[in-house]
Design an enzyme around this catalytic site. Sequence first.
Site, PDB file in Angstrom:
ATOM      1  CE  LYS A 187      -4.401  -1.636   1.701  1.00  0.00           C
ATOM      2  NZ  LYS A 187      -5.442  -1.579   2.708  1.00  0.00           N
TER       3      LYS A 187
ATOM      4  CE  LYS B  82      -5.542  -9.375  -1.049  1.00  0.00           C
ATOM      5  NZ  LYS B  82      -5.767  -8.996   0.276  1.00  0.00           N
TER       6      LYS B  82
ATOM      7  CE  LYS C 226     -13.348  -5.785   1.752  1.00  0.00           C
ATOM      8  NZ  LYS C 226     -12.989  -5.241   3.070  1.00  0.00           N
TER       9      LYS C 226
HETATM   10  P1  TYM Z   1     -10.558  -7.290   4.814  1.00  0.00           P
HETATM   11  O1  TYM Z   1     -11.658  -6.353   5.100  1.00  0.00           O
HETATM   12  O2  TYM Z   1      -9.581  -6.925   3.732  1.00  0.00           O
HETATM   13  O3  TYM Z   1     -11.136  -8.710   4.416  1.00  0.00           O
HETATM   14  C1  TYM Z   1     -12.104  -9.340   5.219  1.00  0.00           C
HETATM   15  C2  TYM Z   1     -11.836 -10.824   5.283  1.00  0.00           C
HETATM   16  O4  TYM Z   1     -11.852 -11.403   3.963  1.00  0.00           O
HETATM   17  C3  TYM Z   1     -10.659 -12.157   3.759  1.00  0.00           C
HETATM   18  N1  TYM Z   1     -10.294 -12.070   2.322  1.00  0.00           N
HETATM   19  C4  TYM Z   1     -10.165 -13.119   1.508  1.00  0.00           C
HETATM   20  N2  TYM Z   1     -10.306 -14.443   1.718  1.00  0.00           N
HETATM   21  C5  TYM Z   1     -10.134 -15.261   0.651  1.00  0.00           C
HETATM   22  N3  TYM Z   1      -9.812 -14.825  -0.600  1.00  0.00           N
HETATM   23  C6  TYM Z   1      -9.658 -13.497  -0.855  1.00  0.00           C
HETATM   24  N4  TYM Z   1      -9.373 -13.076  -2.073  1.00  0.00           N
HETATM   25  C7  TYM Z   1      -9.838 -12.590   0.228  1.00  0.00           C
HETATM   26  N5  TYM Z   1      -9.766 -11.233   0.334  1.00  0.00           N
HETATM   27  C8  TYM Z   1     -10.046 -10.938   1.630  1.00  0.00           C
HETATM   28  C9  TYM Z   1      -9.631 -11.501   4.636  1.00  0.00           C
HETATM   29  O5  TYM Z   1      -8.563 -12.387   4.920  1.00  0.00           O
HETATM   30  C10 TYM Z   1     -10.448 -11.163   5.855  1.00  0.00           C
HETATM   31  O6  TYM Z   1     -10.573 -12.293   6.698  1.00  0.00           O
HETATM   32  N6  TYM Z   1      -7.216  -6.589   8.439  1.00  0.00           N
HETATM   33  C11 TYM Z   1      -8.486  -7.202   8.125  1.00  0.00           C
HETATM   34  C12 TYM Z   1      -9.623  -6.732   9.009  1.00  0.00           C
HETATM   35  C13 TYM Z   1      -9.384  -6.844  10.477  1.00  0.00           C
HETATM   36  C14 TYM Z   1      -9.427  -8.025  11.252  1.00  0.00           C
HETATM   37  C15 TYM Z   1      -9.194  -7.616  12.586  1.00  0.00           C
HETATM   38  C16 TYM Z   1      -9.624  -9.368  10.927  1.00  0.00           C
HETATM   39  C17 TYM Z   1      -9.144  -5.808  11.315  1.00  0.00           C
HETATM   40  N7  TYM Z   1      -9.036  -6.264  12.609  1.00  0.00           N
HETATM   41  C18 TYM Z   1      -9.162  -8.538  13.624  1.00  0.00           C
HETATM   42  C19 TYM Z   1      -9.579 -10.280  11.982  1.00  0.00           C
HETATM   43  C20 TYM Z   1      -9.354  -9.886  13.308  1.00  0.00           C
HETATM   44  C21 TYM Z   1      -8.834  -6.848   6.696  1.00  0.00           C
HETATM   45  O7  TYM Z   1      -8.397  -5.876   6.151  1.00  0.00           O
HETATM   46  O8  TYM Z   1      -9.770  -7.661   6.152  1.00  0.00           O
END
Ligand code: TYM
Length: 327
Positions: free
Chosen positions: A111, A192, A195
């Site tokens: 990023k 991957k 969003k």
């Molecule tokens: P975020 O919002 O980017 O994504 C949410 C969840 O979706 C999963 N994910 C995927 N899984 C499979 N294939 C993909 N292409 C894919 N893209 C996203 C992510 O692994 C995630 O589980 N940092 C985290 C949010 C967060 C969080 C936390 C998660 C903040 N605090 C505490 C767990 C515990 C994030 O940006 O997820």
Amino acid sequence: MKRVFSGVQPTGNIHLGNYLGALKQFVELQDDHECIYCIVDMHAITVPQDPKELRDHILDVAALYLAVGVDPKKSIVFVQSDVPGHAELSWVLTCNSYTGELSRMTQFKDKSKNKESAPTGLFSYPVLMAADILLYDTDIVPVGNDQKQHIELCRDIAIRINNKYKKTFVVPDGRFLKEGARIMALDDPTKKMSKSAENIHSRISLLDEPSKIKKSIMKATTDSDGVVRFDVENKPGISNLLNIYSVLSGMTVPELEAKYEGKGYGDFKKDLVEVVVEALAPIKERYEQIRHSDELIEILKDGAVRADAIAKQTMKRVKENFGLGIE
Ligand code: TYM
């Protein structure tokens, strides 16, 4: 009962990767675990956000949690910034994490690439994530593979503090699914599904119309040998589609390979369109019912009160163990 915590950023375009990697697990775990699911709005502001859009996206994600089957009677659902303990604990953890380990985080490197300077929040993003998890004495964190490095860091910080001060934190484990943990982009199966990708056909968003789903799947990058076979190395596109098909239909990959033996990618993709449309239709329907309801706001308010009660206990222990405050 073991405690589960996870979160999703309210940034729009919640897609099949988010669903198969994370949200699906949220639902599976809630019957025999104490689950806490958060909409992590403070993580979202590590990059610029339009305030009105952010507010809408918070409610979109909350409604999607419920639409996929998270049950607020079983699980706590709330918005991160409604519980002050996240920011408080984040500072304590910031003082016990190192610039060296944070600069190794691949998400930060991606990023901040080609930027002269990056917001400090983007750099310390994983520390706030560690605070989210440790604030609730979490045992299990269901996430996709892309969060593995962040979970490792969270464990390192918890162990470091437990060794340095009195035992303060539960050391959590990540939970990753075999098939859904890394859903790849449809237009480029070496990346991957995300969003933020510019090409809308790189992903299937959970609220996409059937015509859009059809277009994205029919356009999905495959290869020229025309055989429906799972081989991530040589056939990443078709392997990704097989994965999606398998998780959504409940058929195993070998069963699918047998079903499409001697048939081309066209037949396979047409059926996959149906499987995806069918899986997403009830989610979309439930989402429309709840998104603009008062019930949604009530669920989030109630969730914040319940989450805050747990967070306060942890913060009391943290302050005691660190010698902070006079209460
Ligand atoms: P975020 O919002 O980017 O994504 C949410 C969840 O979706 C999963 N994910 C995927 N899984 C499979 N294939 C993909 N292409 C894919 N893209 C996203 C992510 O692994 C995630 O589980 N940092 C985290 C949010 C967060 C969080 C936390 C998660 C903040 N605090 C505490 C767990 C515990 C994030 O940006 O997820």
